[in-house]
Design an enzyme around this catalytic site. Structure first.
Site, PDB file in Angstrom:
ATOM      1  N   GLN A 223       2.990  -4.669 -10.040  1.00 30.81           N
ATOM      2  CA  GLN A 223       1.915  -3.820 -10.720  1.00 30.81           C
ATOM      3  C   GLN A 223       2.451  -3.511 -11.984  1.00 30.81           C
ATOM      4  OE1 GLN A 223       1.769  -1.106  -6.860  1.00 30.81           O
ATOM      5  NE2 GLN A 223      -0.387  -0.887  -8.012  1.00 30.81           N
TER       6      GLN A 223
ATOM      7  N   GLY B 189       3.442   5.237  -4.705  1.00 29.70           N
ATOM      8  CA  GLY B 189       4.198   4.071  -4.785  1.00 29.70           C
ATOM      9  C   GLY B 189       3.794   3.107  -5.660  1.00 29.70           C
TER      10      GLY B 189
ATOM     11  N   HIS C  38       1.082  -0.817   2.378  1.00 28.72           N
ATOM     12  CA  HIS C  38       0.262  -0.998   1.028  1.00 28.72           C
ATOM     13  C   HIS C  38       1.399  -1.448   0.152  1.00 28.72           C
ATOM     14  CE1 HIS C  38      -2.821   0.307  -2.202  1.00 28.72           C
ATOM     15  NE2 HIS C  38      -1.385   0.036  -2.895  1.00 28.72           N
ATOM     16  N   GLU C  39       2.708  -1.057  -0.063  1.00 34.45           N
ATOM     17  CA  GLU C  39       3.510  -1.452  -1.048  1.00 34.45           C
ATOM     18  C   GLU C  39       4.075  -2.881  -0.698  1.00 34.45           C
ATOM     19  OE1 GLU C  39       3.393  -0.462  -4.229  1.00 34.45           O
ATOM     20  OE2 GLU C  39       2.614   1.474  -3.386  1.00 34.45           O
TER      21      GLU C  39
ATOM     22  N   CYS D 256      -5.368   2.616  -5.199  1.00 37.09           N
ATOM     23  CA  CYS D 256      -4.188   1.800  -5.615  1.00 37.09           C
ATOM     24  C   CYS D 256      -4.337   2.063  -7.146  1.00 37.09           C
ATOM     25  CB  CYS D 256      -4.605   0.375  -5.397  1.00 37.09           C
ATOM     26  SG  CYS D 256      -3.216  -0.821  -5.906  1.00 37.09           S
ATOM     27  N   LEU D 257      -3.116   2.143  -8.030  1.00 37.07           N
ATOM     28  CA  LEU D 257      -3.024   2.321  -9.341  1.00 37.07           C
ATOM     29  C   LEU D 257      -3.318   0.825 -10.025  1.00 37.07           C
ATOM     30  CD1 LEU D 257       0.312   3.917  -9.229  1.00 37.07           C
ATOM     31  CD2 LEU D 257      -1.877   5.008  -9.469  1.00 37.07           C
TER      32      LEU D 257
ATOM     33  N   HIS E  30       1.477  -5.713  -1.770  1.00 38.14           N
ATOM     34  CA  HIS E  30       1.508  -5.985  -3.016  1.00 38.14           C
ATOM     35  C   HIS E  30       2.697  -7.107  -3.236  1.00 38.14           C
ATOM     36  CE1 HIS E  30      -0.993  -3.387  -5.193  1.00 38.14           C
ATOM     37  NE2 HIS E  30      -0.707  -2.449  -4.810  1.00 38.14           N
TER      38      HIS E  30
END
Length: 178
Positions: free
Chosen positions: A61, A56, A146-147, A104-105, A150
Site C-alpha cells: 500500500q 492497519g 484484511h492486511e 481500506c486506505l 493485501h
C-alpha cells in the site's frame, strides 16, 4: 523501531498506493534478512498508517511488494493491539462469519459490508527476526485477514459479490482518485 519509541515516530509518511495500481493485485515477495532497510519500512508503514488514520497497513500500500504489515487496531472489547508482522502466514481462521463494514486506505472514502471470520491467527516474524504469533477476534481478526489479503494481492472489494460488488465498482469509477 527503536526500543521504547513510539511506532512511526522515526518514519516518513509515504504516498498511498490506490486501487487501480497493479501492485495491489500482485502477491508480495518474502522478506529476506533484516536490518536498517526493513526497520525503515516498518517505521514508514506506521507513520503512514497514523497519518491516514488507519488501523492497519501493508507494504504494497506504500509501493513495496514485500510481505510486511503493521497494525494498531482495537478488538470488539476495545483492547488495543499494536505490532507488525514480517512474512506472515494466516494459519487459522474460524468462528462465525460476520458481515461488517470494511474500508481500506487504498480505496479512500469507500466502505462495504464484507464477510470475515471472527477469529484469526497469523504467524510470522518481527523485524528483528523473532517469531511472532498474533491472535485476533472480532474487529482485530477482520484487520489481520484484511492486511494478509493485501500481501496475497487482494483487496476487500475482491471478496464482494452481487450488488455490493457492483456498488463499490460504481463508486470507484466515480471517485476523484479512481
Amino acid at each position: 523501531m527503536r526500543h521504547g519509541s513510539i511506532p512511526g515516530a522515526h518514519g516518513r509518511v509515504r504516498p498511498l498506493t490506490l486501487l487501480g495500481d497493479p501492485l495491489l493485485h500482485t502477491p508480495c515477495t518474502e522478506v529476506t534478512g533484516s536490518g536498517p532497510e526493513l526497520i525503515r519500512l516498518v517505521e514508514d508503514l506506521f507513520a503512514t498508517m497514523y497519518a491516514a488514520q488507519g488501523v492497519g497497513l501493508a507494504a504494497n500500500q506504500v509501493g513495496e511488494a514485500r510481505r510486511v504489515f503493521v497494525y494498531d487496531c482495537p478488538d470488539d472489547d476495545d483492547v488495543r493491539h499494536l505490532g507488525h508482522v514480517v512474512n506472515p502466514r494466516l494459519v487459522e481462521v474460524d468462528g462465525v462469519v460476520v458481515r461488517g463494514p470494511e474500508g481500506c486506505l487504498s480505496l479512500p472514502g469507500l466502505e462495504a459490508g464484507t464477510e470475515r471470520y471472527d477469529h484469526a491467527v497469523v504467524e510470522g516474524f518481527t523485524m528483528t527476526g523473532e517469531p511472532v504469533r498474533v491472535h485476533g477476534t472480532g474487529f482485530f481478526a477482520r484487520c489481520l485477514q484484511h492486511e494478509y489479503d493485501h500481501l496475497e494481492g487482494r483487496v476487500y472489494a475482491d471478496r464482494l459479490t452481487g450488488w455490493r460488488r457492483r456498488k463499490v465498482r460504481w463508486q470507484v469509477a466515480r471517485a476523484s482518485w479512481g
